[in-house]
Scaffold this active site. Structure first.
Site, PDB file in Angstrom:
ATOM      1  N   LYS A  14       0.837  -1.201   0.000  1.00 14.45           N
ATOM      2  CA  LYS A  14       0.000   0.000   0.000  1.00 14.45           C
ATOM      3  C   LYS A  14       0.878   1.260   0.000  1.00 14.45           C
ATOM      4  CE  LYS A  14      -3.823  -2.397   2.353  1.00 14.45           C
ATOM      5  NZ  LYS A  14      -4.627  -2.496   3.605  1.00 14.45           N
ATOM      6  N   TYR A  54     -12.098  -4.334  -3.103  1.00 12.20           N
ATOM      7  CA  TYR A  54     -12.599  -4.731  -1.788  1.00 12.20           C
ATOM      8  C   TYR A  54     -13.961  -5.425  -1.878  1.00 12.20           C
ATOM      9  CZ  TYR A  54      -8.618  -3.040   0.749  1.00 12.20           C
ATOM     10  OH  TYR A  54      -7.344  -2.903   1.247  1.00 12.20           O
ATOM     11  N   ASN A 156      -1.629  -0.263   7.258  1.00 13.62           N
ATOM     12  CA  ASN A 156      -1.067  -1.574   7.609  1.00 13.62           C
ATOM     13  C   ASN A 156      -0.193  -2.171   6.502  1.00 13.62           C
ATOM     14  OD1 ASN A 156      -3.078  -2.333   5.849  1.00 13.62           O
ATOM     15  ND2 ASN A 156      -4.287  -3.472   7.334  1.00 13.62           N
ATOM     16  N   HIS A 159      -1.951  -5.349   1.459  1.00 16.58           N
ATOM     17  CA  HIS A 159      -3.159  -6.150   1.275  1.00 16.58           C
ATOM     18  C   HIS A 159      -2.726  -7.535   0.838  1.00 16.58           C
ATOM     19  CE1 HIS A 159      -6.770  -7.986  -0.219  1.00 16.58           C
ATOM     20  NE2 HIS A 159      -6.097  -8.283  -1.302  1.00 16.58           N
ATOM     21  N   GLU A 170      -9.346 -10.955  -7.631  1.00 16.32           N
ATOM     22  CA  GLU A 170      -8.530  -9.755  -7.437  1.00 16.32           C
ATOM     23  C   GLU A 170      -7.428  -9.667  -8.497  1.00 16.32           C
ATOM     24  OE1 GLU A 170      -9.068  -9.808  -2.553  1.00 16.32           O
ATOM     25  OE2 GLU A 170      -7.086 -10.058  -3.418  1.00 16.32           O
TER      26      GLU A 170
HETATM   27  P1  ATP Z   1      -6.490  -6.601   3.597  1.00 12.78           P
HETATM   28  O1  ATP Z   1      -7.783  -7.090   2.961  1.00 12.78           O
HETATM   29  O2  ATP Z   1      -6.201  -5.156   3.350  1.00 12.78           O
HETATM   30  O3  ATP Z   1      -5.340  -7.531   3.375  1.00 12.78           O
HETATM   31  P2  ATP Z   1      -7.287  -7.880   5.963  1.00 12.78           P
HETATM   32  O4  ATP Z   1      -7.715  -8.987   5.089  1.00 12.78           O
HETATM   33  O5  ATP Z   1      -6.311  -8.162   7.061  1.00 12.78           O
HETATM   34  O6  ATP Z   1      -6.675  -6.674   5.154  1.00 12.78           O
HETATM   35  P3  ATP Z   1     -10.034  -7.095   5.993  1.00 12.78           P
HETATM   36  O7  ATP Z   1     -10.923  -7.563   7.079  1.00 12.78           O
HETATM   37  O8  ATP Z   1     -10.151  -7.687   4.622  1.00 12.78           O
HETATM   38  O9  ATP Z   1      -8.543  -7.191   6.572  1.00 12.78           O
HETATM   39  O10 ATP Z   1     -10.163  -5.527   5.885  1.00 12.78           O
HETATM   40  C1  ATP Z   1      -9.654  -4.831   4.769  1.00 12.78           C
HETATM   41  C2  ATP Z   1      -9.223  -3.472   5.231  1.00 12.78           C
HETATM   42  O11 ATP Z   1     -10.309  -2.820   5.872  1.00 12.78           O
HETATM   43  C3  ATP Z   1      -8.085  -3.491   6.252  1.00 12.78           C
HETATM   44  O12 ATP Z   1      -6.819  -3.448   5.660  1.00 12.78           O
HETATM   45  C4  ATP Z   1      -8.370  -2.240   7.057  1.00 12.78           C
HETATM   46  O13 ATP Z   1      -7.777  -1.113   6.443  1.00 12.78           O
HETATM   47  C5  ATP Z   1      -9.858  -2.069   6.963  1.00 12.78           C
HETATM   48  N1  ATP Z   1     -10.509  -2.570   8.160  1.00 12.78           N
HETATM   49  C6  ATP Z   1     -10.877  -3.836   8.405  1.00 12.78           C
HETATM   50  N2  ATP Z   1     -11.435  -3.963   9.600  1.00 12.78           N
HETATM   51  C7  ATP Z   1     -11.423  -2.723  10.118  1.00 12.78           C
HETATM   52  C8  ATP Z   1     -11.877  -2.166  11.368  1.00 12.78           C
HETATM   53  N3  ATP Z   1     -12.401  -2.932  12.316  1.00 12.78           N
HETATM   54  N4  ATP Z   1     -11.724  -0.837  11.569  1.00 12.78           N
HETATM   55  C9  ATP Z   1     -11.144  -0.061  10.631  1.00 12.78           C
HETATM   56  N5  ATP Z   1     -10.693  -0.532   9.430  1.00 12.78           N
HETATM   57  C10 ATP Z   1     -10.832  -1.827   9.196  1.00 12.78           C
HETATM   58 MG    MG Z   2      -9.059  -8.813   3.326  1.00 14.88          MG
END
Ligand code: ATP
Ligand code: MG
Length: 201
Positions: A14, A54, A156, A159, A170
């Site tokens: 990111k 997403y 973070n 992705h 994706e």
């Molecule tokens: P990514 O899909 O980015 O790899 P992930 O799979 O660990 O991350 P997901 O649950 O898919 O997490 O969420 C995607 C993104 O949504 C996260 O990277 C984060 O930025 C955001 N996100 C998810 N859960 C939360 C939350 N509880 N509060 C704020 N932002 C969140």
């Molecule tokens: Mg995810």
């Protein structure tokens, strides 16, 4: 279903990862696992692409909203809304604002259990609580608490696809046909060969 040895996953570094000069360090961590890099590009995504990305998992809106509401409750806090879809709408908008702000690196990693291996190396979503030894746990320091106060997405670094199914969808969004390369990596002989013939002279 593809054979587990052929599994592919999408990784995005990111904008914060690129700005922190962590591209090499992050690639190193995936590369030394034994997975094979099947494609890579640098691009500034559009907001439309980020939204499509997403939403490839039709359950993502509901799951993310529910997860967030639960995590507020666990901390004894009141969630911003009781409606998971409303909660996710805010998260998705913040994600769109974050992901389009600079170049990202998109990569496809391939190999045995690629999705699971990459998620293990990446670590949990919230850097404050990601395990030590993972990319998110070692290389950055953000939390939901602070990102909520600031009204922005949690930074973070990465992705990583959540399942082989999501990965397929994706990858089709980020890479055109012909942009992924099929090739043999010498190290795969040691990872996958059943008899390990051919080592001793
Ligand atoms: P990514 O899909 O980015 O790899 P992930 O799979 O660990 O991350 P997901 O649950 O898919 O997490 O969420 C995607 C993104 O949504 C996260 O990277 C984060 O930025 C955001 N996100 C998810 N859960 C939360 C939350 N509880 N509060 C704020 N932002 C969140
Ligand atoms: Mg995810």
């Amino acid at each position: 279903m593809v054979h587990p040895k052929e599994e592919k996953t999408l990784v995005l570094i990111k904008p914060d990862g690129v700005q922190r000069s962590l591209i090499g360090e992050i690639i190193r961590r995936y590369e030394r696992s034994g997975l094979k890099l099947a494609g890579m590009k640098m691009t500034v995504p559009t907001s439309e692409l980020v939204e499509k990305h997403y939403l490839v998992d039709p359950e993502w809106r509901v799951k993310t909203g529910q997860k967030t509401i639960e995590s507020y409750r666990k901390k004894g806090k009141t969630p911003p809304s009781e409606d998971p879809l409303k909660v996710t709408e805010v998260i998705l908008n913040n994600l769109k604002n974050y992901m389009v702000k600079g170049p990202v690196i998109a990569m496809v990693w391939q190999g045995m259990h690629a999705v699971g291996v990459v998620r293990k190396i990446t670590g949990g979503t919230e850097p404050l609580t990601s395990d030590v030894g993972t990319i998110r746990g070692d290389l950055t320091i953000d939390s939901y608490e602070v990102s909520d106060i600031d009204g922005r997405a949690v930074r973070n670094l990465i992705h990583a696809s959540g399942s082989a199914d999501d990965a397929e969808k994706e990858i089709a969004l980020w890479f055109g046909p012909g942009e992924l390369i099929k090739y043999n990596l010498a190290g795969e002989a040691i990872l996958y060969d059943v008899n390990l013939d051919g080592i001793l002279e």
